[in-house]
Structures are given as structure tokens and as C-alpha cells.
Design an enzyme around this catalytic site. Structure first.
Site, short mmCIF file in Angstrom:
data_model
loop_
_atom_site.label_atom_id
_atom_site.label_comp_id
_atom_site.label_asym_id
_atom_site.label_seq_id
_atom_site.Cartn_x
_atom_site.Cartn_y
_atom_site.Cartn_z
N LYS A 70 0.84 -1.21 0.00
CA LYS A 70 0.00 0.00 0.00
C LYS A 70 0.87 1.25 0.00
CE LYS A 70 -2.94 2.60 3.22
NZ LYS A 70 -2.09 3.78 3.18
N LEU A 104 -4.71 -0.10 7.68
CA LEU A 104 -3.45 0.64 7.73
C LEU A 104 -3.86 2.09 7.58
CD1 LEU A 104 -0.57 -0.83 5.49
CD2 LEU A 104 -0.66 -0.71 7.97
N ASP A 105 -3.23 2.98 8.35
CA ASP A 105 -3.59 4.40 8.26
C ASP A 105 -3.37 4.93 6.86
OD1 ASP A 105 -3.94 4.34 10.99
OD2 ASP A 105 -1.91 5.07 11.39
N TYR A 106 -4.08 6.00 6.58
CA TYR A 106 -3.94 6.73 5.31
C TYR A 106 -2.45 7.04 5.04
CZ TYR A 106 -4.61 10.79 2.22
OH TYR A 106 -4.58 11.67 1.18
N THR A 108 0.18 5.50 6.35
CA THR A 108 1.10 4.36 6.54
C THR A 108 1.16 3.58 5.23
OG1 THR A 108 0.50 4.18 8.87
CG2 THR A 108 1.52 2.25 7.89
#
Ligand code: URA
Length: 235
Positions: A70, A104-106, A108
Site C-alpha cells: 500500500k 493501515l492508516d492513510y 502508513t
């Protein structure tokens, strides 16, 4: 694989497992030309011909497992009210509907599993299975040994101590330090909050492994299919 008949019906989307048991008892299910009313019998949907109300069940959906690298700036939800890019837009050539395993954070990047296998998703996310996730964090400043030990032992976050973590300093520079941290919990923004709690802001964060399944050299924004062998490395 042999499964209980009510599980097969539920997985085929006919109804819930509980309802399926009632339908079986009511004689609405036929297996290989015979009505089955007995509880708990197991069959293989790939080999047994199963009918519900005289209609064959749809063929079982093929399970697929993907590992995506990602990029930062993508959300792991399937829709975003703010219109930000979503991770599934990075897998346009996959016809099955797959879901990210956890979040997963924006901001990360890194390893994100996507699958249509709900059971595997539950196994990975269920806290009792303590699946390790390893992150590489670049943090501001140079946390000392004592501070890192605090994180390793568990630190109070929002009124609850974090579970023990493994930490390893990878590189130190004048103003930043790169640390690998392995945790098995999945609290929101946990790694960022843990470092913030010892006074070191996370500048960038990348998940590099689920258990022993490593992201490796997969390029940012690309994905690969996982095999059964890969999946075993997670646990
Ligand atoms: N911890 C974080 O702070 N962010 C993530 O995305 C994952 C773990």
C-alpha cells in the site's frame, strides 16, 4: 474439503447457519438425490450435489489472497466520504470482491493483505491468535535504550497497557532513528501513539511483515498472489 451442511449453505449465501439448521430439519435440502434431515452431517460442496428447495447451490467461490504494498495516501476502507483514493483501486484486474484484512492508516504504507476468505480474516484479526505485525518506523530524534525498553515492556495508552513488543534499532542519524517494532495488537494508530508516548514522533511508517510473511521487494502500489505456503507463514 468436507464441511457441515449448515456451514455449506451459509457459505453459499443461502441463509445464516442457524436458519440453515432449521431448513435442513424441515427437509428442504437434498444431497446426491436424497433429502438430508439429520443434524451435523458433513459433505464436500466440490463433490456432493447439494440442492436447496430443489435449486443447486452456486459453485463455491474461489478463495484468493493478495499481498499489496500500500502506498501512503490511500484509505483501507472500501469507500471514503472525503473522496480519498481507496486501496482496492490498486487491484482493478481482480474480479472477485476482496476485503482488506484489518487496517493501515492513510499515511502508513506497506504490507496489506486482501482476501475474500472471511474465516482467514477472522483468524488473523482475532486477538487470541496474537498474529505479529512488524513495522519499520522512522522517528524524530534518538530514543534512548530506556525509552525503547518501556515500549517493549508495554506502555499505558488511553488507560490500557500495550502488550509486550519487540524493538530493534536499524539505523540512527543526527535527527532521526529507524526502528523495527513488532506488535500483535491492532489498536488504532498504535505504533504512532506508542512512540508519541515516549516523546518521539513517527515521521514515516511502513508495515513490513505479517508474522514471517515479508513484504520483501514488492514495489509500492503493486500486489502479488499468495500461496497456501505464504499464508502459513503468517501464524
Ligand atoms: N500503527 C499505526 O500507528 N498505524 C498503522 O497504520 C498501523 C499500526
Amino acid at each position: 474439503m468436507k464441511l457441515r451442511l449448515q456451514v455449506i449453505l451459509a457459505q453459499a449465501g443461502v441463509c445464516s447457519r442457524r436458519k440453515a439448521a432449521e431448513h435442513i430439519a424441515a427437509g428442504r435440502v437434498i444431497v446426491d438425490n436424497k433429502i438430508v434431515t439429520e443434524k451435523g452431517l458433513k459433505f464436500d460442496p466440490a463433490h456432493n450435489r447439494i440442492l436447496f428447495d430443489a435449486v443447486p447451490l452456486p459453485p463455491p467461490e474461489q478463495k484468493i489472497y493478495l499481498l499489496l504494498n500500500k502506498p501512503r495516501g490511500y484509505v483501507t476502507t472500501l469507500k471514503d466520504p472525503q473522496g480519498r483514493p481507496i486501496v482496492t483501486s490498486l487491484i482493478p484486474d481482480i474480479s472477485q470482491r476482496v476485503f482488506p484484512v484489518g487496517r493501515l492508516d492513510y499515511d502508513t504504507e506497506g504490507a496489506l493483505l486482501l482476501t475474500n476468505d472471511g474465516d482467514l480474516t477472522q483468524r488473523i484479526l482475532h486477538p487470541s491468535n496474537e498474529v505479529n505485525k512488524t513495522y519499520r518506523a522512522v522517528v524524530a530524534g534518538n530514543p534512548g535504550r530506556f525509552q525503547l525498553k518501556l515500549l517493549a515492556a508495554g506502555i499505558e495508552l488511553e488507560g490500557r497497557k500495550t502488550a509486550p513488543a519487540r524493538l530493534r534499532v536499524i539505523a540512527g542519524a543526527n535527527k532521526t532513528t529507524t526502528v523495527e517494532i513488532t506488535i500483535h495488537e491492532g489498536r488504532k494508530r498504535q505504533v504512532r501513539k506508542m512512540f508519541a508516548a515516549i516523546g518521539h514522533r513517527v515521521i514515516s511508517l511502513k508495515r513490513i511483515a505479517y508474522g514471517k510473511l515479508k513484504l520483501g521487494s514488492l514495489p509500492t502500489g503493486k500486489y502479488r498472489f499468495l500461496t497456501r505456503k505464504d499464508i502459513k507463514l503468517i501464524f
